[in-house]
Scaffold this active site. Structure first.
Site, PDB file in Angstrom:
ATOM      1  N   TYR A   1      -6.505   8.526  -0.501  1.00 22.48           N
ATOM      2  CA  TYR A   1      -6.902   9.343   0.633  1.00 22.48           C
ATOM      3  C   TYR A   1      -5.840  10.415   0.871  1.00 22.48           C
ATOM      4  O   TYR A   1      -4.672  10.269   0.480  1.00 22.48           O
ATOM      5  CB  TYR A   1      -7.102   8.511   1.908  1.00 22.48           C
ATOM      6  CG  TYR A   1      -5.839   7.862   2.446  1.00 22.48           C
ATOM      7  CD1 TYR A   1      -4.935   8.580   3.230  1.00 22.48           C
ATOM      8  CD2 TYR A   1      -5.550   6.530   2.175  1.00 22.48           C
ATOM      9  CE1 TYR A   1      -3.780   7.988   3.722  1.00 22.48           C
ATOM     10  CE2 TYR A   1      -4.402   5.933   2.660  1.00 22.48           C
ATOM     11  CZ  TYR A   1      -3.515   6.667   3.434  1.00 22.48           C
ATOM     12  OH  TYR A   1      -2.369   6.086   3.927  1.00 22.48           O
TER      13      TYR A   1
ATOM     14  N   ASP B   1     -27.464 -23.119  11.172  1.00 21.41           N
ATOM     15  CA  ASP B   1     -28.672 -23.926  11.044  1.00 21.41           C
ATOM     16  C   ASP B   1     -28.412 -24.921   9.936  1.00 21.41           C
ATOM     17  O   ASP B   1     -27.752 -24.618   8.939  1.00 21.41           O
ATOM     18  CB  ASP B   1     -29.910 -23.071  10.775  1.00 21.41           C
ATOM     19  CG  ASP B   1     -29.903 -22.453   9.388  1.00 21.41           C
ATOM     20  OD1 ASP B   1     -28.846 -21.958   8.963  1.00 21.41           O
ATOM     21  OD2 ASP B   1     -30.961 -22.467   8.728  1.00 21.41           O
TER      22      ASP B   1
ATOM     23  N   HIS C   1       0.882  -1.166   0.000  1.00 19.60           N
ATOM     24  CA  HIS C   1       0.000   0.000   0.000  1.00 19.60           C
ATOM     25  C   HIS C   1       0.921   1.218   0.000  1.00 19.60           C
ATOM     26  O   HIS C   1       1.682   1.437   0.947  1.00 19.60           O
ATOM     27  CB  HIS C   1      -0.896  -0.012   1.233  1.00 19.60           C
ATOM     28  CG  HIS C   1      -1.439   1.325   1.630  1.00 19.60           C
ATOM     29  ND1 HIS C   1      -2.091   2.155   0.748  1.00 19.60           N
ATOM     30  CD2 HIS C   1      -1.432   1.979   2.822  1.00 19.60           C
ATOM     31  CE1 HIS C   1      -2.456   3.264   1.384  1.00 19.60           C
ATOM     32  NE2 HIS C   1      -2.056   3.183   2.631  1.00 19.60           N
TER      33      HIS C   1
END
Length: 839
Positions: free
Chosen positions: A256, A547, A225
């Site tokens: 940014y 579930d 980055h």
């Protein structure tokens, strides 16, 4: 400093913000004899924490990530290391402005306030050095801020040490992890060995390498980055703190910009993906700056500087403002963009807290500590569970392909149904070629290619004509087709055949099998052989862990069938709860069996034409399962339905799946059998029947009573979550799961819009609905109900709003639409008496 202890209750490896947080919260929860190790010096050992930009935006479309972020900010504020500055996500395009309305809605769903959309002029008032003329607007969150993550980690570490719970050893490298009988047993370091049965790998970009020492996978890749600091900035010359203006995210350029004292920091996620392996990272000794600060590659950043110049020309265009610091910073990326948190599925006692950024660090530490101590965490982190990965998803090729694809989407406009493009066609059903011939549009689930709809069914649009809803708005038309609704109607009127290959299937066998499945399921498992049971799987606090369906195939033989997304986590949960005396075993059959669904009012006619076995209602009752012959294929048939219609799930060996498909297709042509996609199975059919789905309606945050899934009695046998469940049955629910329908889809422009899920449910005048536990009402699932001619939403509502006929609103794309509660509880909209499924 005294030497390393020989024994430890737990060893935490890594002293960045995450490792410090884990150690602190374990100590806070009462654990003692803890050891924290790092191969680097303190307070900055050289990991990603040391060079992080340290700003925190609160809103994410992910409920899980937002909850972790909000909790982290709370802790940073408590430590007095958080500086609130506000933050603006700016838009250069109309598409981005639409996305910002979605972010505003997500903020309201998760309770982030205040937030607002702001005009270019308002942005200029907040950030006077911005060029507002290239902007259309922005999304402003006043609660955004920056933190001192190194100081936060130091404070946490010191507090744990002062409590007498923690021993810290810096400049101590882990050189090996020993495992005995699938459990961690020892940590070998340059300072000696530590015997322990509990290890936390919080090593950031080094985590895969450390995990491999124990034979465990931690699927992430180090990635670059880029970030630079320019200065001195005249506009910041009189700054009295690190940040005094809102942070700006230039979303359309993946960049940014933020004040950093007297400088301006510019960061980018727009450059080409630059990936490494953990082994590529230098040692602390050999690193020029730090092991995670690589030399800056100027050519990758050149386009971004042009974008920064456009947005902030007064600063970036000032010849007196120069580059003071520039790095290729190394951070962690995972194949699905989520952290890797929890106990390893490979090695018991080996826990991971990896791919966690500064904005989630303290909350992740707290979450993992709660999980280790209590068996569950306050925040539901099922999407971050390290056990979620299937085998192919742990491969280096898959991790790197998906990480590279996801990197440039960091600030991207990502549709909720958007599909990955890389590393596809990994798992194919045996009838995949038949589906291709039918022009299937494939979506991926757990690596399986599943038809979402079939383009060959386009003629059904004419057949069902105005009963099929068409969408005109581009956003909700993405990754969707009206053919889904037409396939649904064809199934409801005739019969549909479904590819269910993505199921995860495993058997529990042995003398202890019954006790093992009883221990983790809410429903009674001691049923006659040949019965299937749909059951929630609860967390210790009585929330939903999963579930699934369990079939009893013999006295000591149970087959568990669950969804692909949760399959590996469910497998680990069942394996962890096998009878401790070794009298039960788990066998994974996922790649050995394939499943076809056959449903609709003519499903019995189709199956009867292919088998001599009795499949009448009297001969094969709902809830039964047994072996039948379908042509020359012997199949396990289970009479159950997730679409709310008559039919069966048919399980056969993988190599016989094509023959089964062909046999059903051949006899089904005369009955109007239609190939139906997962759009019907997972959305339209499910929602018409108000069936709940894990990860949507079913999370640990909600309980069985609130979900409307309680049974008249509770089994006598003990199971995980029983005590809490019994307590919930005696309490008034804090919320009730309801089914709502949209009254009017017409937007201000006149175009009809259709909600996709996660939108806030409000009063008609726009006020949020909050239950007594502080939970906001939001859409858990959304989709068409073609048979009832309604767009259906599901949402948990406060009890005083959970009543049929209650008039409410849903916020979608910046507008409110009227909705009405159709059902409070579990009664289906379609076939409420369940006559079809039992016919």
């Amino acid at each position: 400093m005294p030497g390393l202890p020989k024994h430890a209750r737990a060893v935490v490896i890594g002293s960045g913000i995450v490792g410090n947080s884990v150690a602190y919260h374990l100590a806070r929860l009462g654990w003692r004899d803890l050891v924290l190790l790092d191969k680097g010096p303190l307070p900055n050992p050289g990991g990603s924490t040391g060079h992080a930009s340290n700003f925190i935006y609160l809103v994410d479309h992910s409920k899980e990530m937002t909850a972790l972020t909000v909790e982290s900010v709370r802790q940073y504020q408590e430590l007095e290391v958080f500086t609130q500055s506000g933050g603006i996500e700016v838009a250069r395009t109309h598409e981005r402005m639409q996305e910002l309305t979605r972010r505003l809605a997500s903020g309201r769903s998760w309770g982030i306030e205040p937030t607002s959309l702001v005009s270019p002029a308002e942005i200029k008032q907040l950030v006077p050095y911005i060029n507002e003329t290239i902007l259309l607007g922005g999304f402003y969150t006043p609660g955004v801020g920056v933190v001192d993550s190194l100081r936060a980690g130091t404070l946490m570490r010191e507090r744990a040490v002062s409590s007498g719970a923690l021993h810290v050893s810096a400049n101590t490298e882990v050189i090996g992890l020993e495992v005995k009988q699938r459990r961690i047993s020892c940590v070998r370091t340059t300072g000696g060995d530590i015997e322990t049965d509990c290890v936390v790998v919080a090593c950031g970009v080094w985590s895969p390498r450390v995990g491999r020492m124990a034979g465990a996978d931690i699927p992430l890749t180090p990635a670059v980055h880029q970030m630079i600091d320019v200065g001195p900035v005249p506009q910041f010359a009189s700054a009295k703190s690190d940040i005094e203006f809102p942070i700006v995210r230039d979303m359309d350029t993946n960049m940014y910009e933020r004040q950093a004292g007297g400088d301006l920091e510019i960061g980018s996620y727009a450059h080409r993906p630059i990936l490494y392996d953990s082994e590529d990272l230098p040692s602390v000794k050999d690193a020029a700056l730090s092991p995670t600060e690589f030399p800056f590659t100027q050519s990758d950043f050149a386009p971004q500087m042009e974008h920064a110049l456009e947005l902030m020309p007064e600063i970036v265009g000032d010849e007196k403002v120069g580059v003071k610091y520039a790095i290729n910073g190394i951070l962690s990326l995972t194949p699905d963009g989520m952290p890797v948190v929890g106990e390893s599925a490979d090695v018991a006692g080996l826990w991971s807290a990896a791919a966690v950024w500064v904005k989630e660090g303290p909350a992740t530490g707290k979450t993992l500590a709660e999980w280790m101590v209590h068996g569950e965490s306050e925040i539901d982190v099922h999407a971050s569970d390290t056990a979620r990965f299937h085998l192919h998803q742990k491969t280096r090729a898959h991790v790197r392909a998906r990480a590279a694809e996801g990197f440039n989407k960091t600030y991207g406009i990502v549709h909720p149904s958007e599909q990955w493009a890389t590393n596809r066609n990994v798992r194919l059903a045996p009838f995949h070629e038949r589906e291709r011939e039918l022009q299937a549009v494939f979506f991926e689930a757990a690596g399986w290619e599943r038809p979402m709809w079939y383009e060959s069914n386009a003629a059904l649009l004419d057949e069902f004509d105005d009963r099929v809803t068409r969408r005109t708005a581009e956003w909700e038309s993405r990754w969707w087709s009206p053919i889904i609704n037409a396939e649904h109607l064809a199934m409801r009127e005739r019969a549909g055949i479904f590819d269910l290959s993505a199921f995860t299937i495993f058997d529990i066998v042995g003398p202890g099998a019954l006790a093992s499945v009883q221990a983790v399921t809410l429903r009674q498992m001691d049923v006659p052989v040949g019965r299937n049971v749909y059951t929630p799987v609860l967390s210790p606090s009585g929330g939903f862990r999963s579930d699934l369906t369990v079939m009893r195939l013999g006295d000591d033989h149970f087959r568990v069938v669950t969804g692909g997304a949760a399959g590996m986590s469910d497998k680990k949960w069942f394996r962890d709860h096998l009878a401790p005396d070794g009298s039960a075993q788990l066998n994974d059959l996922t790649s050995a069996l394939t499943t076809i669904g056959l449903w609709g009012p003519r499903a019995r006619d189709v199956l009867a034409a292919a088998t001599a076995d009795d499949v009448s209602n009297e001969g094969f009752k709902f809830g039964a399962c047994r072996t039948i012959d379908v042509g020359s294929v012997r199949a396990l048939a289970s009479r159950i339905s997730y679409v709310g219609d008559l039919g069966w799930e048919l399980y056969v060996p993988m190599e016989q799946g094509l023959r089964l498909w062909d046999a059903l297709w051949e006899v089904g042509r005369d009955q109007g059998l239609t190939a139906c996609g997962i759009g019907v199975y997972g959305t339209t059919g499910r929602l018409e029947k108000c069936y709940r789905a894990h990860g949507n309606e079913l999370e640990t945050e909600y309980n069985v009573i609130e979900a409307g899934m309680s049974a008249p009695r509770v089994k006598a046998e003990d199971f995980v979550g029983k005590e809490a469940h019994l307590r919930h049955r005696e309490e008034e629910p804090a919320a009730i799961l309801c089914t709502l329908t949209v009254d009017d889809h017409t937007s201000k422009s006149g175009e009809k819009r259709y909600m996709l899920g996660r939108e806030p449910i409000l009063t008609r005048d726009g006020k949020p609905l909050v239950d007594r536990k502080g939970r906001r009402a939001y859409v858990t699932s959304a989709g068409a109900g073609p048979s009832v001619a309604k767009h259906i939403l599901m949402a948990y509502l406060p009890p005083d709003r959970a009543a049929g006929g209650e008039e409410l609103a849903v916020e979608y794309m910046g507008e409110r639409y009227p909705v009405t509660v159709a059902v409070a509880g579990a009664t289906p909209l379609f076939d409420p008496e369940n006559q079809r499924i039992r016919s």
